[in-house]
Design an enzyme around this catalytic site. Structure first.
Site, PDB file in Angstrom:
ATOM      1  N   ASN A  96      94.509 104.853 125.214  1.00 30.23           N
ATOM      2  CA  ASN A  96      94.076 105.352 123.908  1.00 30.23           C
ATOM      3  C   ASN A  96      93.877 106.862 123.914  1.00 30.23           C
ATOM      4  O   ASN A  96      93.311 107.428 124.840  1.00 30.23           O
ATOM      5  CB  ASN A  96      92.770 104.667 123.497  1.00 30.23           C
ATOM      6  CG  ASN A  96      92.955 103.186 123.268  1.00 30.23           C
ATOM      7  OD1 ASN A  96      93.356 102.764 122.206  1.00 30.23           O
ATOM      8  ND2 ASN A  96      92.682 102.400 124.302  1.00 30.23           N
ATOM      9  N   ASP A 155     109.963 107.368  92.213  1.00 32.57           N
ATOM     10  CA  ASP A 155     108.807 108.208  91.942  1.00 32.57           C
ATOM     11  C   ASP A 155     108.845 109.371  92.936  1.00 32.57           C
ATOM     12  O   ASP A 155     109.570 109.319  93.943  1.00 32.57           O
ATOM     13  CB  ASP A 155     107.528 107.380  92.106  1.00 32.57           C
ATOM     14  CG  ASP A 155     106.275 108.216  91.949  1.00 32.57           C
ATOM     15  OD1 ASP A 155     106.157 108.911  90.929  1.00 32.57           O
ATOM     16  OD2 ASP A 155     105.423 108.186  92.857  1.00 32.57           O
ATOM     17  N   HIS A 196     104.638 101.208 132.828  1.00 33.53           N
ATOM     18  CA  HIS A 196     104.604 101.372 134.281  1.00 33.53           C
ATOM     19  C   HIS A 196     103.339 100.678 134.783  1.00 33.53           C
ATOM     20  O   HIS A 196     102.323 100.655 134.097  1.00 33.53           O
ATOM     21  CB  HIS A 196     104.579 102.863 134.647  1.00 33.53           C
ATOM     22  CG  HIS A 196     104.505 103.134 136.118  1.00 33.53           C
ATOM     23  ND1 HIS A 196     105.619 103.104 136.931  1.00 33.53           N
ATOM     24  CD2 HIS A 196     103.450 103.433 136.930  1.00 33.53           C
ATOM     25  CE1 HIS A 196     105.257 103.373 138.176  1.00 33.53           C
ATOM     26  NE2 HIS A 196     103.948 103.583 138.198  1.00 33.53           N
ATOM     27  N   ASP A 214     105.653 111.895  93.831  1.00 37.23           N
ATOM     28  CA  ASP A 214     104.421 112.118  94.593  1.00 37.23           C
ATOM     29  C   ASP A 214     103.924 110.824  95.222  1.00 37.23           C
ATOM     30  O   ASP A 214     103.667 109.836  94.530  1.00 37.23           O
ATOM     31  CB  ASP A 214     103.345 112.699  93.678  1.00 37.23           C
ATOM     32  CG  ASP A 214     103.773 114.031  93.084  1.00 37.23           C
ATOM     33  OD1 ASP A 214     104.143 114.922  93.861  1.00 37.23           O
ATOM     34  OD2 ASP A 214     103.763 114.166  91.842  1.00 37.23           O
ATOM     35  N   GLU A 256      97.751 103.963 119.821  1.00 42.82           N
ATOM     36  CA  GLU A 256      97.539 103.238 121.081  1.00 42.82           C
ATOM     37  C   GLU A 256      98.860 103.128 121.842  1.00 42.82           C
ATOM     38  O   GLU A 256      99.637 102.202 121.639  1.00 42.82           O
ATOM     39  CB  GLU A 256      96.967 101.842 120.791  1.00 42.82           C
ATOM     40  CG  GLU A 256      95.617 101.883 120.077  1.00 42.82           C
ATOM     41  CD  GLU A 256      95.037 100.500 119.838  1.00 42.82           C
ATOM     42  OE1 GLU A 256      95.223  99.618 120.702  1.00 42.82           O
ATOM     43  OE2 GLU A 256      94.412 100.296 118.779  1.00 42.82           O
ATOM     44  N   ARG A 306     109.348  98.836 114.214  1.00 38.87           N
ATOM     45  CA  ARG A 306     108.992  97.908 113.132  1.00 38.87           C
ATOM     46  C   ARG A 306     107.697  98.340 112.462  1.00 38.87           C
ATOM     47  O   ARG A 306     106.930  99.138 113.014  1.00 38.87           O
ATOM     48  CB  ARG A 306     108.836  96.484 113.678  1.00 38.87           C
ATOM     49  CG  ARG A 306     107.700  96.330 114.682  1.00 38.87           C
ATOM     50  CD  ARG A 306     107.477  94.886 115.090  1.00 38.87           C
ATOM     51  NE  ARG A 306     106.439  94.747 116.109  1.00 38.87           N
ATOM     52  CZ  ARG A 306     105.138  94.657 115.863  1.00 38.87           C
ATOM     53  NH1 ARG A 306     104.696  94.725 114.606  1.00 38.87           N
ATOM     54  NH2 ARG A 306     104.265  94.520 116.848  1.00 38.87           N
TER      55      ARG A 306
END
Length: 387
Positions: free
Chosen positions: A262, A17, A317, A19, A312, A337
């Site tokens: 975040n 396909d 460190h 789109d 996130e 992944r």
């Protein structure tokens, strides 16, 4: 996330396909409809996406006209929108993994068909802006070349006929439920790549459901395997995002023992929509501290069932103190992944630490380590900080 049924058949050709599968058309549709509906005092919020994705242009337009109670006919709606879309075909970006997939199958001599509900002229126009695409397809079929569009199997059966192959030897790759329904009705194996977030549970008729084209494993279908994974990572075209570090859900350190930094997604919704949910890695520049290795998740975090797509990053460190409010720049260079759900918190934490080990090793490779000196990071880090 990959839902797999036992493989019944091996494929010798691929039917794709366009789109929502190869092109990020949804982003363009949203932009155009936001402006157009504003003229009528309406606001496009995407609530009709389930009724438009995978449908013929007329069916999708009719759904919008009805849902928003527009004072025009479906034909009038299409006539007004047509030039708005045509002028912007050149801006539609290929979805992550699309160029890789096309080059891979073309390079291995795997016949490919492009089969879309869109009119043939629109298909030709859209793909003309993507180098090498048109000549890679043995056959291109538009919805105006068959009697009935998807979910009718006609377009896929016509694809097999034009290729002169048995329909059972075709592998269909589709983003929509009508497309999946059509592929199965044609007697073909179907891999679903849902274009609408958090809808995978609706694709039960597909033979496999994957998160994005980055996760396709052609060897499951007897097709040539990708050879570009490096030590558990997939190199991708680098991309950039940055902003101030904000307080998140309070679960990184407290629940998971993993202090994520975040980022506010304000102003970056378009970038996030371009990239599939999953686990990525790269380099992070903190304005007062330096450049660090980084692994990050993008998505809805199925274990916690986020309502919004978030980013996130975990800077690899040990920091002695928080750095809320600091400027953080990220260069994302690889993929690990897809996003996944886990049966327990312990399983989730173990997988996150495995992601860290993979990212740390990979970022020492020259393939990825050169990005540590990327100007985008250097522009963020003040002189005299750690690097």
């Amino acid at each position: 996330m990959s839902l797999v049924k036992p493989i019944k058949k091996l494929a010798s050709c691929v039917v794709l396909d366009l789109d929502g599968t190869l092109l990020n058309t949804d982003a363009l549709v949203s932009d155009v409809l936001k402006g157009f509906l504003g003229k009528y005092g309406k606001q496009w919020d995407g609530r009709e996406a389930n009724r438009t994705v995978g449908k013929t242009p007329f069916e999708a337009a009719a759904a919008v006209v009805e849902a928003y109670e527009l004072p025009c006919t479906t034909s009038e709606f299409i006539s007004e929108l047509k030039p708005l879309f045509s002028d912007r075909w050149c801006n539609i970006k290929a979805l992550p993994g699309a160029n890789r997939l096309i080059k891979h199958f073309s390079g291995h001599g795997v016949p490919m068909v492009l089969a879309s509900n869109s009119p043939r002229v629109n298909i030709e126009s859209k793909i003309s802006f993507h180098q090498g695409w048109k000549e890679s397809f043995s056959v291109i079929i538009g919805g105006d070349e068959v009697t009935s569009g998807k979910p009718s199997p006609e377009i896929f059966l016509e694809a097999a006929k034009r290729l002169n192959v048995d329909h059972s030897s075709c592998l269909v790759i589709e983003d929509s439920i009508p497309g999946v329904t059509a592929g199965k009705a044609a007697g073909m194996e179907v891999v679903a790549v849902p274009s609408i977030p958090k809808q995978c549970h609706l694709y039960t008729s597909a033979d496999e459901v994957i998160n994005s084209l980055l996760d396709l494993q052609p060897e499951k279908w007897g097709l040539p395997r990708f050879q570009d994974w490096v030590e558990g990572t997939l190199p991708i075209e680098s991309w950039y995002i940055g902003g101030l570090v904000i307080k998140g859900f309070g679960r990184g350190s407290k629940v998971l023992g993993i202090p994520t930094a975040n980022l506010s997604t304000e102003g970056y919704s378009a970038i996030l929509s371009e990239h599939p949910s999953g686990v990525y890695f790269g380099w992070a520049g903190l304005s007062t501290r330096g450049v660090y290795k980084m692994v990050m998740s993008i998505g809805w975090n199925p274990y916690f069932n986020n309502t919004e797509k978030t980013i996130e990053p975990w800077l690899l460190h040990d920091f002695a103190e928080d750095f809320y409010g600091e400027d953080l720049h990220l260069v994302i260079v690889g993929y690990i992944r897809p996003e996944a759900n886990f049966p327990s918190l312990e399983n989730l934490v173990a997988k996150i630490h495995e992601d860290r080990r993979i990212a740390e090793r990979a970022l020492d490779l020259p393939l990825y380590s050169t990005y540590r000196d990327d100007p985008y990071l250097k522009s963020c880090v003040k002189d005299g900080s750690h690097s």
